[in-house]
Write a protein that holds these residues in place. Structure first.
Motif, PDB file in Angstrom:
ATOM      1  N   TRP A  11       0.917  -1.269  -0.023  1.00 18.96           N
ATOM      2  CA  TRP A  11       0.023  -0.106  -0.027  1.00 18.96           C
ATOM      3  C   TRP A  11       0.752   1.158  -0.005  1.00 18.96           C
ATOM      4  N   GLU A  36      -0.033   8.193   9.254  1.00 19.60           N
ATOM      5  CA  GLU A  36      -1.481   7.495   9.050  1.00 19.60           C
ATOM      6  C   GLU A  36      -0.972   6.763   7.903  1.00 19.60           C
ATOM      7  N   ASP A  71      -0.245  -1.836   8.370  1.00 15.86           N
ATOM      8  CA  ASP A  71      -1.490  -2.670   8.822  1.00 15.86           C
ATOM      9  C   ASP A  71      -2.079  -3.664   7.784  1.00 15.86           C
ATOM     10  N   GLU A  89       1.085   3.691   8.696  1.00 16.48           N
ATOM     11  CA  GLU A  89       0.554   2.832   9.755  1.00 16.48           C
ATOM     12  C   GLU A  89      -0.336   2.072   8.742  1.00 16.48           C
ATOM     13  N   ARG A  90      -0.888   2.667   7.868  1.00 18.86           N
ATOM     14  CA  ARG A  90      -1.915   1.986   6.826  1.00 18.86           C
ATOM     15  C   ARG A  90      -1.089   0.906   6.131  1.00 18.86           C
ATOM     16  N   SER A  91       0.038   1.365   5.654  1.00 17.16           N
ATOM     17  CA  SER A  91       0.729   0.253   4.919  1.00 17.16           C
ATOM     18  C   SER A  91       1.075  -0.820   5.653  1.00 17.16           C
ATOM     19  N   TYR A 143       2.273   5.280   0.153  1.00 17.92           N
ATOM     20  CA  TYR A 143       2.030   6.247   0.905  1.00 17.92           C
ATOM     21  C   TYR A 143       3.227   7.340   0.842  1.00 17.92           C
TER      22      TYR A 143
END
Length: 462
Positions: free
Chosen positions: A164, A173, A180, A176-178, A166
């Motif tokens: 993901w 954020e 997760d 952290e999304r990557s 970023y």
């Protein structure tokens, strides 16, 4: 004393192959990496893996749940697209014949601010269909809303290494999304999905965030997928602004000490090779020659990277820049562009190009123990190529025919994990017309640029 075998009894399930591909020529890799072509052989598949590659006569009576008569065809490891952005099939041909900064700032990044998860999944499904038809069995993707890309992988039957993307502009954020996503979806699709962290590039991700990414990669055992030294302007901009090249930034932030997939690298300069030679992580590069040519960039310096033992895999980048996801085309262009760049017709040979397309591409994407060769124990990711067309005959040199004469349309059958995804050019897992029709309905809202927004600014001088 062993009991005699009763020929009237059905074979034990363990003796029954899941799939037998018989009577073909097989592209085989010797332990030293030498490529050979084995005529009239059979590939035996059990439990999703290659169980045996043997002369056809020895396997003629082998019981199997499914058989494919592959006479006149060549079996080879499926191609691997080492760097792409599958949802960008939705933007195929929308911005042509312009410099990369205009391409990003005036077209791609304004349009991507309109992205919806539905468009991401539809674009990824269309890309998966295109790759299956082109003999691609695995790909490394670097984009947004990657849960929807993972869903497309599950549905299509392909193998993928997903990350993901970023930017630092998203704050913590994005990182952290990557992470997760990488932790949640690793091992999905019956193990066909592996995951990566995916910072966009040194010119869009600050040093502190790159260093934090390296630390997360070490902590969780995750590889990293990044764009770096994509072109010489990026390298010159980094030198002017920071006094170091993008590769030196990767070293400074610790990314050369973890497993790292670097996209493009056409802007590498002399000092970069010394830095790369000291890397302690497993470093690999992905070259996408068609996109490089379209943007007027140099080429990935494959010869110099190989002298350091760094593998270079083949890629297409996204369809918005490359127009297709045809790794077959990338293989041909890689061989031709390298000969021109090095002024040496002896480099890259057809066999070297096939090595980049198979073993090295598997190494670059972290699939080196699972894919890239039709070797017992590796996953049964293979394709069948028609060698009977007039454009490949007479067949004096099979390697040359594959690299310089054959085309993606010559791929008849695509198999991943022993499952047939396309047979005799008929897709078995995806409905292209249905996907394309639904995507077309969403394009007007997607391509609107009147809002004036961008998801990011392309400025290599930062």
């Amino acid at each position: 004393m062993a009991e005699p075998v009763d020929p009237a009894q059905p074979p034990h399930p363990a003796d029954v192959a899941d799939l037998v591909v018989e009577g073909c020529t097989v592209l085989a890799h010797d332990p030293d990496g030498t490529i050979r072509f084995l005529e009239d052989h059979t590939v035996v598949v059990r439990d999703g893996a290659v169980a045996d590659v043997t002369p056809a006569a020895r396997a003629s009576d082998l019981p199997a749940r499914e058989r494919i008569d592959a006479r006149g065809q060549l079996a080879m490891p499926g191609l691997i697209n080492c760097h792409t952005h599958t949802p960008m099939t939705a933007l195929r041909g929308i911005a042509e014949d312009m410099p990369v900064e205009e391409w990003f700032n005036d077209w791609i990044w304004p349009i991507e601010s309109n992205l919806t998860e539905e468009v991401v999944e539809l674009g990824a499904l269309l890309a998966c269909a295109e790759m299956i038809r082109g003999g691609v069995t695995a790909f490394a993707d670097h984009y947004f809303a990657m849960d929807r890309v993972a869903d497309a992988v599950v549905r299509s039957g392909l193998r993928a290494a997903l990350g993901w993307t970023y930017f630092s502009g998203q704050g913590s954020e994005g990182r952290e999304r990557s992470l997760d996503f990488a932790l949640r979806r690793a091992g999905d699709a019956d193990g066909r999905i592996t995951t990566m962290l995916a910072p966009h590039a040194p010119y869009t991700v600050e040093d502190a965030d790159l260093a934090a990414t390296a630390e997360l990669a070490r902590e969780h055992g995750l590889p990293v997928h990044i764009h770096a030294a994509e072109n010489r302007a990026q390298t010159d901009g980094s030198l002017e602004r920071h006094g170091r090249t993008p590769v030196e930034t990767l070293h400074r932030t610790g990314l050369l000490d973890v497993d790292l997939l670097v996209a493009h690298g056409t802007g590498l300069v002399g000092s970069d090779f010394e830095v790369l030679g000291r890397a302690t992580g497993r470093i690999g590069f992905a070259t996408a020659p068609k996109g490089h040519l379209k943007f007027g960039w140099d080429t990935t310096p494959i010869r110099a990277l190989r002298s350091l033992g760094i593998p270079v895999g083949l890629a297409t980048d996204g369809a918005a820049s490359n127009n297709t996801l045809d790794v077959w085309e990338s293989m041909t262009l890689t061989a031709l562009v390298q000969k021109s760049a090095e002024k040496d017709p002896r480099w890259l040979t057809a066999r070297q190009a096939l090595d980049h397309a198979t073993v090295q591409s598997a190494q670059v994407t972290g699939l080196g123990e699972r894919a890239g060769a039709l070797t017992p124990g590796r996953r049964a990711d293979l394709i069948l190529v028609d060698l009977t067309g007039p454009h490949v005959r007479p067949l004096h040199d099979v390697a040359a025919a594959l690299v310089f004469s054959a085309r993606s349309a010559d791929v008849l059958t695509t198999i991943v994990d022993g499952r047939v995804l396309m047979r005799d050019r008929r897709l078995l897992t995806l409905d292209v017309d249905a996907v394309a029709t639904e995507l077309a309905q969403r394009l007007p809202k997607l391509t609107d640029r009147a809002h004036g927004r961008r998801i990011q600014d392309y400025d290599v001088g930062r």
